[in-house]
Scaffold this active site. Structure first.
Site, PDB file in Angstrom:
ATOM      1  N   ASN A  15      -5.331   2.416   2.031  1.00  0.00           N
ATOM      2  CA  ASN A  15      -5.554   1.177   1.277  1.00  0.00           C
ATOM      3  C   ASN A  15      -6.753   0.452   1.867  1.00  0.00           C
ATOM      4  O   ASN A  15      -7.084   0.635   3.031  1.00  0.00           O
ATOM      5  CB  ASN A  15      -4.335   0.252   1.411  1.00  0.00           C
ATOM      6  CG  ASN A  15      -3.146   0.733   0.614  1.00  0.00           C
ATOM      7  OD1 ASN A  15      -2.305   1.444   1.118  1.00  0.00           O
ATOM      8  ND2 ASN A  15      -3.081   0.349  -0.640  1.00  0.00           N
ATOM      9  N   HIS A  66      -7.764   1.545  -3.074  1.00  0.00           N
ATOM     10  CA  HIS A  66      -7.741   2.476  -1.942  1.00  0.00           C
ATOM     11  C   HIS A  66      -9.189   2.819  -1.596  1.00  0.00           C
ATOM     12  O   HIS A  66     -10.048   2.902  -2.479  1.00  0.00           O
ATOM     13  CB  HIS A  66      -6.961   3.746  -2.314  1.00  0.00           C
ATOM     14  CG  HIS A  66      -5.481   3.542  -2.307  1.00  0.00           C
ATOM     15  ND1 HIS A  66      -4.663   4.034  -1.333  1.00  0.00           N
ATOM     16  CD2 HIS A  66      -4.670   2.835  -3.155  1.00  0.00           C
ATOM     17  CE1 HIS A  66      -3.406   3.688  -1.577  1.00  0.00           C
ATOM     18  NE2 HIS A  66      -3.383   2.954  -2.680  1.00  0.00           N
ATOM     19  N   HIS A 115      -5.572  -3.707  -6.758  1.00  0.00           N
ATOM     20  CA  HIS A 115      -5.052  -2.825  -5.698  1.00  0.00           C
ATOM     21  C   HIS A 115      -6.023  -1.660  -5.530  1.00  0.00           C
ATOM     22  O   HIS A 115      -6.183  -0.846  -6.440  1.00  0.00           O
ATOM     23  CB  HIS A 115      -3.665  -2.334  -6.141  1.00  0.00           C
ATOM     24  CG  HIS A 115      -3.011  -1.382  -5.190  1.00  0.00           C
ATOM     25  ND1 HIS A 115      -2.038  -1.782  -4.299  1.00  0.00           N
ATOM     26  CD2 HIS A 115      -3.168  -0.049  -4.976  1.00  0.00           C
ATOM     27  CE1 HIS A 115      -1.614  -0.731  -3.602  1.00  0.00           C
ATOM     28  NE2 HIS A 115      -2.297   0.335  -3.993  1.00  0.00           N
ATOM     29  N   CYS A 153      -4.120   9.321   1.450  1.00  0.00           N
ATOM     30  CA  CYS A 153      -3.958   9.666   0.037  1.00  0.00           C
ATOM     31  C   CYS A 153      -3.365  11.057   0.010  1.00  0.00           C
ATOM     32  O   CYS A 153      -3.961  11.996   0.515  1.00  0.00           O
ATOM     33  CB  CYS A 153      -5.302   9.636  -0.692  1.00  0.00           C
ATOM     34  SG  CYS A 153      -5.171  10.197  -2.394  1.00  0.00           S
ATOM     35  N   ARG A 188       4.843  -0.856   2.917  1.00  0.00           N
ATOM     36  CA  ARG A 188       5.278  -0.003   1.803  1.00  0.00           C
ATOM     37  C   ARG A 188       4.206   1.052   1.479  1.00  0.00           C
ATOM     38  O   ARG A 188       4.325   2.196   1.851  1.00  0.00           O
ATOM     39  CB  ARG A 188       5.601  -0.884   0.576  1.00  0.00           C
ATOM     40  CG  ARG A 188       6.518  -0.224  -0.440  1.00  0.00           C
ATOM     41  CD  ARG A 188       5.833   0.757  -1.348  1.00  0.00           C
ATOM     42  NE  ARG A 188       4.669   0.193  -2.040  1.00  0.00           N
ATOM     43  CZ  ARG A 188       3.802   0.936  -2.717  1.00  0.00           C
ATOM     44  NH1 ARG A 188       3.946   2.244  -2.798  1.00  0.00           N
ATOM     45  NH2 ARG A 188       2.759   0.378  -3.313  1.00  0.00           N
ATOM     46  N   ASP A 189       3.125   0.638   0.851  1.00  0.00           N
ATOM     47  CA  ASP A 189       2.138   1.628   0.398  1.00  0.00           C
ATOM     48  C   ASP A 189       1.483   2.325   1.586  1.00  0.00           C
ATOM     49  O   ASP A 189       1.198   3.519   1.531  1.00  0.00           O
ATOM     50  CB  ASP A 189       1.060   0.950  -0.456  1.00  0.00           C
ATOM     51  CG  ASP A 189       0.381   1.917  -1.403  1.00  0.00           C
ATOM     52  OD1 ASP A 189       0.962   2.982  -1.670  1.00  0.00           O
ATOM     53  OD2 ASP A 189      -0.729   1.609  -1.871  1.00  0.00           O
TER      54      ASP A 189
HETATM   55 ZN    ZN Z   1      -1.602   2.254  -3.518  1.00  0.00          ZN
END
Ligand code: ZN
Length: 307
Positions: free
Chosen positions: A248, A208, A206, A239, A14-15
């Site tokens: 991430n 990055h 979470h 990003c 997903r991310d």
């Molecule tokens: Zn994220």
């Protein structure tokens, strides 16, 4: 003495993928999920029910969830930004939904389409809907450490949002460093404040690695008592606000480091490295994770090696 468990949530599908320019086909996403499950990951983000015109990489999320139903043993998380997304996630058969709030209006208006206050108004209804559908609901507070549009985000602002979100007793809340600006002191401070407001909730972090502080921040979170961390195999994700940036925090780098620190992640490092390499090949690029390149701790000295 048994090692303490550290839970990793795998977010590459997903991310990770949502921020990659390359759009992978559904079957490749399912292969990524299979490899992650084989490595030992139990919880993973599998899709996002957002506007497909704005996030084309997630347009096949319903298909991904349809393929996961009954076939695989794991907890697959769907992301939602509003009640409509939550409805779609429930309809697709997701058993866990991660509902995202922003901590800054600049990001909230662009990402969720409404102000922070406006998006929070829907929260009690979201909780009721999820309960009614027997779906587990977690919340992620994005831009909790800084915003690409508003800059600094005050601790008091994050604290206020934590209070509102925690009032509905979700099973988990995450503080997310969406654009990778946090330093370990920020992590300790914000989690300390959040945990004091909602000590009963399960906390997740979470990060990055946009500015190379991802692993340091993960250690800071764990030192503060967080025992659930998001990571993305191969460190994909980039990003959108920092072209060419790392993604991430890489899951295999987290596994290597925390296993060496004495934690049990429940994930096999070699299998995670194999999964990370598969993702790099699928995207056709050199990925930012470092342990997938270096490998784990050497098994033994190489005969005739450099003195
Ligand atoms: Zn994220």
């Amino acid at each position: 003495m048994a090692k303490e468990r550290l839970h990793l949530v795998e977010v590459s599908v997903r991310d990770g993928l949502q921020n990659e320019p390359e759009i992978l086909p559904t079957h490749t996403k399912l292969s990524m999920i299979d490899l992650a499950l084989e490595a030992g990951f139990k919880r993973m983000e599998a899709g996002s029910f957002v506007n497909p015109a704005r996030v084309p990489a997630m347009a096949d999320s319903a298909e991904v969830f349809a393929n996961l139903k009954g076939r695989r043993d794991g907890v697959f998380i769907a992301l939602a930004l509003n009640l409509r997304g939550l409805d779609r996630a429930i309809e697709a058969g997701a058993l866990e939904v991660n509902y995202v709030f922003c901590c800054s209006d600049g990001f909230s208006i662009r990402n969720n389409g409404v102000s922070v206050a406006e998006s929070l108004k829907a929260w009690p209804e979201a909780v009721a809907k999820a309960k009614g559908a027997n779906v587990r609901l977690s919340a992620t507070l994005s831009t909790a450490f800084g915003c690409p549009f508003d800059g600094e985000v005050a601790v008091s602002q994050v604290a206020a949002i934590v209070g509102t979100v925690a009032a509905e007793s979700p099973f988990e809340i995450a503080l997310a460093d969406t654009i990778g600006v946090a330093a370990p002191n920020d992590v300790k401070e914000r989690f300390a404040v959040a945990m004091a407001i909602a000590p009963a909730v399960q906390w997740r972090a979470h990060f990055h690695n946009t500015r190379n502080t991802g692993l340091a921040n993960a250690v800071a979170a764990v030192e503060q008592g967080v025992r659930v961390l998001d990571g993305s195999l191969a460190g994909i994700g980039g990003c959108p606000f920092a072209p060419g940036a790392a993604g991430n925090v890489p899951s295999e780098d987290l596994i290597y480091m925390f296993e060496r620190m004495g934690f049990d992640t429940g994930v096999d490092l070699d299998a995670a490295i194999a999964a990370a390499r598969f993702i790099g090949e699928a995207l056709g690029k050199r990925t930012p994770g470092m342990v997938s390149r270096a490998g784990g701790f050497p098994k033994r000295a190489v005969a005739g090696g450099v003195p």
